[in-house]
Design a protein around this motif. Structure first.
Motif, mmCIF file in Angstrom:
data_model
loop_
_atom_site.group_PDB
_atom_site.id
_atom_site.type_symbol
_atom_site.label_atom_id
_atom_site.label_comp_id
_atom_site.label_asym_id
_atom_site.label_seq_id
_atom_site.Cartn_x
_atom_site.Cartn_y
_atom_site.Cartn_z
ATOM 1 N N SER A 47 0.920 -1.055 0.044
ATOM 2 C CA SER A 47 0.036 -0.002 0.041
ATOM 3 C C SER A 47 0.789 1.318 0.076
ATOM 4 N N ALA A 106 -0.693 4.383 0.690
ATOM 5 C CA ALA A 106 -1.233 5.040 1.662
ATOM 6 C C ALA A 106 -1.619 4.854 3.005
ATOM 7 N N TYR A 107 -1.374 3.431 3.166
ATOM 8 C CA TYR A 107 -1.402 2.969 4.630
ATOM 9 C C TYR A 107 0.008 2.222 4.887
ATOM 10 N N GLU A 108 0.525 2.860 5.966
ATOM 11 C CA GLU A 108 1.991 2.470 6.110
ATOM 12 C C GLU A 108 2.185 0.947 6.843
ATOM 13 N N VAL A 114 1.189 -1.894 5.136
ATOM 14 C CA VAL A 114 -0.062 -2.646 4.797
ATOM 15 C C VAL A 114 0.295 -3.246 3.478
ATOM 16 N N ARG A 128 0.190 -7.570 7.380
ATOM 17 C CA ARG A 128 1.458 -7.059 7.613
ATOM 18 C C ARG A 128 2.756 -8.053 7.630
ATOM 19 N N ASP A 176 -3.505 5.306 -5.220
ATOM 20 C CA ASP A 176 -4.255 4.688 -4.503
ATOM 21 C C ASP A 176 -5.354 3.801 -5.358
ATOM 22 N N GLU A 181 -7.941 1.950 -3.660
ATOM 23 C CA GLU A 181 -7.685 1.167 -2.321
ATOM 24 C C GLU A 181 -8.588 1.455 -1.273
ATOM 25 N N ASN A 219 -9.767 1.536 2.837
ATOM 26 C CA ASN A 219 -9.278 1.688 4.210
ATOM 27 C C ASN A 219 -9.093 0.288 5.010
ATOM 28 N N GLU A 271 -9.020 -0.791 7.922
ATOM 29 C CA GLU A 271 -9.487 -0.817 9.264
ATOM 30 C C GLU A 271 -10.797 -0.468 9.221
#
Length: 323
Positions: free
Chosen positions: A55, A57-59, A61, A78, A126, A150, A152, A154
């Motif tokens: 990803s 956008a999301y560290e 991931v 992860r 994204d 992409e 989120n 979570e």
């Protein structure tokens, strides 16, 4: 004078014989990098990771998906093997007891998509590209790429495919035909374009690899008609068939993962001009050994790769330190 000539000829002959008697220097066999698992994904719905993408956008991931036979869904994980589960995921069993979210989480469902044979995944900004391009028998006429914004990881359980892009190879004239060079398990993004590397088989031999590959580029994204891929480059012998590919974050190095009969990672430097990575850039081969089928690969950063196999193990490769 004749004596001098005779002496010279004798001396030369002696030198030649001496040179021939000296053993040739031995060429050292290239070292093989033995892969050691760094983690394992134990989440049961992930049963055969076929693709992995980092990803932007999301560290930390990474999105993965299963091979053919699964529902159209992707999973955020992860590098420690853990699955990212939204906090609101819950379900009660028949006794009204709350079940463990790690058991009931089923990934992010991709609405408007079908998993016929998902083989790889790539991310550009994204935008997620999911390649439904598995073609073991070289007979499919419904190859496609799904485009998804992409989600989120979570906060989302569903995402909708924005596009389904039908694709075909310009040099495939028969289905299956006598040439089986039209399977693809490896896609990557370079300068905003999606690229495909093919997996070759011997004619009509499902389990017999050929060691070459072809590089294609997607230049159009029509949704109402087939997009003919552009043939860019080819390589006749990588030592094995191609099962994954990934472009480094700085877009300077294309990594290609090869399997049977030889396991290896190829690193192709970006050419001075254009995108003929296979023939115009410098190449380096890293022989690897795992004993299992490695299916997916992605760059962690410009120095490290993560590789996964069918047994859901994760391996980290330090490129600079590899033999």
């Amino acid at each position: 004078m004749r004596r001098l000539y005779g002496w010279l000829l004798g001396a030369i002959a002696g030198l030649v014989i001496a040179a021939l008697s000296i053993p040739a220097p031995k060429v050292a066999a290239q070292s093989v990098l033995s892969l050691t698992p760094q983690a394992k994904v134990t989440h049961k719905p992930i049963d055969e990771m076929s693709g992995i993408a980092r990803s932007r956008a999301y560290e930390g991931v990474y999105w993965v998906h299963n091979d053919s036979g699964d529902r159209p869904r992707i999973f955020p994980i992860r590098l420690d093997g853990s699955v990212i589960i939204p906090p609101f995921v819950s379900r009660r069993d028949s006794s009204d007891r709350v079940e463990d979210p790690a058991v009931v989480y089923e990934g992010v469902q991709i609405e408007g998509a079908v998993n016929i044979d998902w083989e790889d995944i790539a991310i550009d900004g994204d935008t997620i590209y999911i390649a439904d391009t598995g073609n073991n028998g070289n007979a499919r006429r419904d190859l496609a790429v799904y485009v998804v914004k992409e989600p989120n990881p979570e906060a989302t359980l569903q995402a909708h495919a924005l596009k389904r892009i039908p694709v075909a190879y310009p040099d495939q004239k028969a289905f299956p035909g006598d040439v089986w060079h039209f399977d693809c398990e490896a896609v990557f993004v370079f300068q905003g374009k999606l690229y495909f590397l093919t997996k070759h088989r011997a004619p009509r031999q499902l389990s017999t690899p050929e060691n070459g590959t072809k590089l294609y580029r997607l230049d159009t994204q029509h949704t109402d008609r087939v997009n003919m891929l552009t043939l860019v480059d080819s390589h006749s012998d990588l030592g094995g068939w191609v099962t994954a590919a990934a472009m480094s974050p700085d877009e300077r190095t294309l990594a290609v993962l090869c399997q049977a009969p030889q396991q290896s990672i190829w690193l192709f430097e970006r050419p001075m001009r254009g995108d003929k990575f296979l023939t115009q850039g410098k190449a380096r081969r890293i022989p690897i050994q795992n004993g299992k089928q490695c299916e997916a690969m992605e760059w962690i950063d410009n120095r490290r790769l993560v590789i996964t196999n069918e047994q859901r193990e994760l391996f980290i490769v330090e490129v600079a330190a590899a033999p």
